[in-house]
Structures are given as structure tokens and as C-alpha cells.
Design a protein around this motif. Structure first.
Motif, PDB file in Angstrom:
ATOM      1  N   MET B   1       0.943  -1.174   0.036  1.00 22.88           N
ATOM      2  CA  MET B   1       0.140   0.012   0.153  1.00 22.88           C
ATOM      3  C   MET B   1       1.072   1.303  -0.082  1.00 22.88           C
ATOM      4  O   MET B   1       1.759   1.213   0.825  1.00 22.88           O
ATOM      5  N   ARG B   2       0.711   2.059  -0.808  1.00 23.42           N
ATOM      6  CA  ARG B   2       1.466   3.399  -1.032  1.00 23.42           C
ATOM      7  C   ARG B   2       0.830   4.758  -0.353  1.00 23.42           C
ATOM      8  O   ARG B   2      -0.440   4.582  -0.453  1.00 23.42           O
ATOM      9  N   ARG B   3       1.472   5.654   0.178  1.00 22.12           N
ATOM     10  CA  ARG B   3       0.875   6.687   0.811  1.00 22.12           C
ATOM     11  C   ARG B   3       1.646   7.968   0.220  1.00 22.12           C
ATOM     12  O   ARG B   3       3.027   7.711  -0.147  1.00 22.12           O
ATOM     13  N   TYR B   4       0.979   8.737  -0.011  1.00 21.79           N
ATOM     14  CA  TYR B   4       1.478  10.253  -0.394  1.00 21.79           C
ATOM     15  C   TYR B   4       1.414  11.235   0.270  1.00 21.79           C
ATOM     16  O   TYR B   4       0.215  11.464   0.975  1.00 21.79           O
ATOM     17  N   LEU B   5       2.458  11.962   0.376  1.00 20.09           N
ATOM     18  CA  LEU B   5       2.307  13.130   1.513  1.00 20.09           C
ATOM     19  C   LEU B   5       1.329  14.195   0.864  1.00 20.09           C
ATOM     20  O   LEU B   5       0.697  15.040   1.453  1.00 20.09           O
ATOM     21  N   ASN B   6       1.686  14.461  -0.474  1.00 24.05           N
ATOM     22  CA  ASN B   6       0.692  15.391  -1.243  1.00 24.05           C
ATOM     23  C   ASN B   6      -0.696  15.072  -1.596  1.00 24.05           C
ATOM     24  O   ASN B   6      -0.493  14.061  -2.404  1.00 24.05           O
ATOM     25  N   MET B   9      -2.079  14.109  -5.128  1.00 20.96           N
ATOM     26  CA  MET B   9      -1.684  13.004  -5.880  1.00 20.96           C
ATOM     27  C   MET B   9      -2.486  11.976  -5.647  1.00 20.96           C
ATOM     28  O   MET B   9      -2.387  10.682  -6.248  1.00 20.96           O
TER      29      MET B   9
END
Lengths: 387, 190
Positions: B1-6, B9
Motif C-alpha cells: 500500500m502506498r501513501r502520498y504526503l501530497n 496526488m
């Protein structure tokens, strides 16, 4: 150039991949057919034998009906109404009837077997005792055996046919265990949960050789953060699971009395924030982060990967202390490996630019770097000359 | 699972592993269409990894096929741990190593068989072919496996380390060395 070389490798391989899908699908079809044939054969040979058991069953039921009233009271006294799991590191399963009298006690691990053998050695018996008294007796022996020194957390998990009754039993047991711990001068947390069998954890419990209660707790933690995985959490001590669960105690269906420690484990989210802070990345930046949990020498650690424009970072963070154990920066064309810039849970992490201009002092670090450079150059020379 | 700070996105998140998990679950339920989908998504990684181990197109093709047949029969026993690609490539690795054991191949291929490899006329891009041939010729087994895995599988260094049973620092230094070797050799060659 970095993207170029690997992109070319990927393109070359992609162009080279043969098309074998038809062969795969036909083999899958063959396997399917074989399975279906075997299943049909088994069904056929089973079907002939039904008639006789039906007649036999009818006769048995008739006999049983006549004896029903005579055994009714006996059955009520010996019918399991509730199952309770007690987890410290020794782990136990207690079954009780509707009067909350213990019908059976089973150890679920070696430590549990040791505790039960100690209870037996003292001439005590748990079967036939009131559930809360039996639980207290177990806790006394666990405490005397030293399992409750240091980090102290106990998990009580109740599964009852009657949910309301289960809730009552849970409350009584949490209270009884807390009192037992206090009598032994032990300060700690007692967690309680009720009605977990619906969550379907029995297969997981069996697979990882833990109690269903502990499996249910792990499932609740994973629901709050799917980056955590069952196989990793199943190997943690209960006190570590407790420190992790502390982050969500108000949100997961677990009650708690007392506290086991003055700090919580770092969650995957917090670990990502620490790593990003260390790399000087803020919320508005275009960064792609991923985190996964793992065990390193029995301790929970998080692997973090951060990609920004042209830079890739990887690190490990100790879930207990929040310290950064390993830090790697992968800039365009180069890999720069730093030593661990471990920071304690109470101190601010270092900024990434500090890290790259002023690497941490390692005793003999220059010598080690020099040896590594020499070996790399020597290897390159050998290969050049060989080619 | 990927997370994005922005958060902006988040709409464009490519959680490529999630569909793989779903496909494996569907394969376990008997869906051959999902076998096709999984094949299309992962064939480059599987073939590339097999080729990096075996250095032989024919054997790599066999492993490519056997990998998906094995997935078909074992999908029911896959434990969802968020790492479907690592599971698939572990199957590939084990099948490749079985072939190696049977054939008892040594580390470097002979020049004749390398030439055989290089004259296959199916490449569209000459430079791409040159890079792959160079990788097959000058890199050690581990360097080749690591750089090809990194190029085609989407695995991170730490995942590659686990797959190849190597320490992370070893993977990082061999990856760096492999890149430098390729860069230097390709510069001299052009």
C-alpha cells in the motif's frame, strides 16, 4: 542515465518475452478437468450408502428421546457456555458453563503448560472453580513464575453464546485479574474483549499457534493500520502488542484497566512522518512513501521507502523507540549509504541536509570508506582486464 | 500500500499491488480470465528474473509458463500479506533454481551461447538489446539478478534483498557496482 539503463533493460526484456499464455491456459484447463473427474468419482462412490444411516439414526433418536429428561440437568451443568482466553505470554483457554463454573482448562503454549503444572504441583485444581477465581489463581502462579515482571499486560478474551453475559464475564474477569496483580504488587494493564468468534480468527490462530483472543486483538490492530501484517504481529509479545494497540484504544473494541508502560509503540504513520522529517520532506512536496512492518531480531521495525524528484530514500525505524536504524539515500546515478542516525523517541530527528553534508561520526569511518573505494576500484580493474 | 504526503496526488495513486492480490484471489476461485490478466501484468518481471538466473531463453520460457501454472494450482494457499509480486517471483526463483540444479550450469555462459542469444532478430531497439546483452555478459549472477529485478519488477531494494536472501547493504553495493559496470562498458562501446 539511471532511468536510461534500467529503462532499456526493461524494454529489451519486454520485447523478448515469449507469448506462452495459450499453453498456460490449456495446462490450467487440464488440471481443472483432472480435479473435476476425481471429485465426481468420489461423489459417486459415496452416494450409495445413505439409506442405512438414515434408518439407524431414526432408531437412535427414538431411544434418546426417552432418555432426554433424565440427562437434561447433567447436560446443563456440563454444557460449555463461554470460552475465555487468557494471554500474557503463557496462554490459556478456559471453558465454563452457564453458571460460570470452569469445565476445562487448557494451556495453549509451553509457558502455559509450565504454569498449569505448577498449579497442579501445589495441589490446586481449576476445574469446578468459579471462572474469576480460576483466572486469579492462574495470575498468582504466572506472577510467582516471573512472567509478569517488567512489562505487564494481560489480555482477557471472552466468547459466549450470550453476548450480554459475555460482557459481564469480561468485566468480572478484568477486575479479578487486576486485583490479583495488585495483590502480587504488580502494576500493569488488563485488556478485555468480548465476542470475537464472528471475526473468523480461528484459522489464523491455529496457523500461527496463538490463542483466538490474541488473534482477534491482532486483527483489530491491523484494521486500524493495514501496513501491519498478521505474520509479523503474531510473533510479538503481548506487551508489545499492547503498546501498539495503545494508539487506537479509543477506537478498537478493547477495554483496558491500568497501564503497562509510559510509552506507546510508533505506528506506521508516525514512522513515515519521522522518515520524511529526517529527509526534510514536507506535506506539500511531491513525495511517494511506502511502509511495511517486519521483525528484526524479534523487534518490530518499519521499512520506509520515500521517492521524491530524483532521490530515493530507504530506512528502517524501530517501532519501540522510533530510532532510525538504517538510512540509505539513492541519488541519481549514485548510492550513498549512511550509518544509522538513531534518535530516541523523545528527541527530534535530524534533517536530511545535515545528514549528507555532515555524516555521523563512525570510529575508523574514513578508513572503512577508503577500503571500500579501493576494493571497488580493484574489482573494476580486474573485470576490465578480464574483458 | 502506498501513501502520498501530497494529498492532491491521491487521485493518481497507482497501487499496482492491489489488483494483483485481487487477481490471485480470483484465480484461487477458478478464474482463468484472471490468469490471463495476471500474466499480462507480470510476465516481463517473471521472464526477466528467470532469464537473469538461467541465462537461457528456452529455459526462461519454460519457467515463465510453469510459474503461472504453479500460481493456478497454489493461489488458494497464498496468504494475503500485501506482497503478491514477491510471492510470484519466489515461485519463479524456485523453478529456475530447480532447472539449474538439474542442468548443473556454471556461472558464466560460453561465448557461443551468448552469440546465440544475441542474434535473435525480435528486438525492435538495438540499443536496448545491447544493454541487455552487456548485462548478461559482464555482470556477476547476483549483480545481474539485482539490477534486472530492480528494472522490471518494481520491487524495492529491501524486497529484493529478501527475495534473494541477501543482506540489504550487499544488495545496495552490488546494485551500485552493476550500474557502474554497465555505464562504463556501454560508454566504451558507443
Amino acid at each position: 542515465m539511471k532511468a536510461d539503463i534500467e529503462e532499456r533493460l526493461a524494454n529489451a526484456i519486454s520485447n523478448k518475452v515469449p507469448d506462452v499464455l495459450d499453453g498456460i491456459l490449456s495446462k490450467c484447463e487440464e488440471q481443472n478437468k483432472n480435479f473435476t473427474e476425481i471429485s465426481m468419482h468420489s461423489k459417486k462412490s459415496g452416494s450409495r450408502k445413505r439409506l442405512n444411516p438414515i434408518l439407524t439414526a431414526a432408531a437412535v433418536i427414538t431411544l434418546l428421546a426417552g432418555a432426554y429428561f433424565a440427562v437434561g440437568q447433567y447436560r446443563a451443568a456440563h454444557t460449555e457456555e463461554s470460552v475465555v482466553y487468557l494471554d500474557v505470554n503463557p496462554s490459556f483457554e478456559l471453558k465454563a458453563n452457564k453458571n460460570e463454573t470452569v469445565l476445562s482448562v487448557k494451556a495453549l503454549n509451553e509457558d502455559g503448560e509450565f504454569v498449569l503444572s505448577e498449579i497442579e504441583r501445589e495441589g490446586k485444581t481449576l476445574k469446578g472453580k468459579a471462572l474469576d477465581k480460576a483466572a486469579a489463581e492462574i495470575v498468582y502462579t504466572i506472577a510467582d513464575a516471573g512472567y509478569l515482571s517488567g512489562s505487564n499486560a494481560v489480555l482477557v478474551s471472552v466468547d459466549s453464546h450470550d453476548e450480554e453475559k459475555g460482557e459481564e464475564i469480561k468485566t468480572e474477569l478484568v477486575s479479578a485479574i487486576k486485583s490479583a496483580m495488585s495483590e502480587k504488587g504488580i502494576d500493569g494493564a488488563v485488556m478485555g474483549q468480548n465476542g470475537f468468534s464472528a471475526s473468523g480468527v480461528s484459522d489464523l490462530a491455529e496457523k500461527y499457534k496463538i490463542s483466538e483472543g490474541k488473534a482477534a486483538l491482532i486483527e483489530k490492530i491491523i484494521e486500524k493500520d493495514p501496513e501491519l501484517t498478521f505474520d509479523v504481529l503474531a510473533k510479538l509479545k503481548l506487551s508489545d502488542l499492547y503498546r501498539l494497540a495503545e494508539n487506537w484504544l479509543g477506537e478498537i473494541d478493547i477495554s483496558r484497566v491500568g497501564t503497562a508502560a509510559d510509552y506507546k509503540f510508533v505506528t506506521p504513520d508516525s514512522a513515515v512522518e519521522r522518515a520524511c522529517s529526517h529527509a526534510d520532506i514536507e506535506a506539500g512536496d511531491n513525495a511517494e512513501c511506502s511502509v511495511s512492518a517486519d521483525l528484526a531480531e524479534g523487534k518490530l521495525v518499519y521499512h520506509i521507502s520515500i521517492k521524491t524528484e530524483g532521490i530515493e530514500y530507504e530506512c528502517q525505524i524501530d517501532a519501540e523507540t522510533g530510532a532510525i536504524l538504517n538510512w540509505v539515500s539513492n541519488m541519481v546515478g549514485d548510492i550513498v549509504q549512511d550509518s544509522g542516525t538513531g534518535t530516541g523517541k523523545d528527541s527530534a530527528p535530524k534533517k536530511s541536509n545535515e545528514n549528507q553534508t555532515n555524516p555521523p561520526e563512525i570510529p575508523g569511518g574514513e578508513i572503512i570508506n577508503g577500503i571500500f573505494d579501493f576494493m571497488t576500484k580493484a574489482a573494476d580493474e580486474i573485470i576490465k582486464n578480464a574483458g | 500500500m502506498r501513501r502520498y504526503l501530497n494529498k492532491q496526488m491521491e487521485q493518481n495513486i497507482d497501487i499496482s499491488d492491489c489488483p494483483l492480490e485481487t487477481l490471485i484471489a480470483e484465480i484461487a476461485a477458478g478464474s482463468r480470465a484472471s490468469v490471463s490478466s495476471l500474466y499480462e501484468k507480470t510476465k516481463t518481471a517473471v521472464y526477466g528474473f528467470a532469464l537473469s538466473i538461467l541465462k537461457n531463453e528456452s529455459d526462461a520460457e519454460d519457467v515463465l509458463q510453469d510459474t503461472y501454472i504453479k500460481i493456478w494450482s497454489s493461489a488458494g494457499s497464498y496468504n494475503s500479506m500485501g506482497k503478491p509480486m514477491a510471492w510470484i517471483l519466489t515461485i519463479t526463483k524456485n523453478l529456475s533454481l530447480s532447472i539449474l540444479r538439474e542442468k548443473s550450469k556454471t556461472a558464466d555462459i560460453s561465448e557461443e551461447s551468448w552469440l546465440l542469444f544475441s542474434t535473435d532478430g525480435s528486438f525492435c531497439e538495438t540499443e536496448d538489446r545491447i544493454v541487455l546483452e552487456t548485462a548478461m555478459r559482464i555482470l556477476s549472477d547476483e549483480e545481474r539478478q539485482i539490477i534486472i529485478l530492480h528494472a522490471v519488477s518494481g520491487l524495492k531494494h529491501i524486497e529484493i534483498a529478501k527475495l534473494l536472501s541477501l543482506p540489504l547493504p550487499t544488495v545496495l553495493s552490488k546494485y551500485s557496482r552493476a550500474r557502474k559496470k554497465l555505464q562504463n562498458t556501454l560508454k566504451e562501446g558507443i
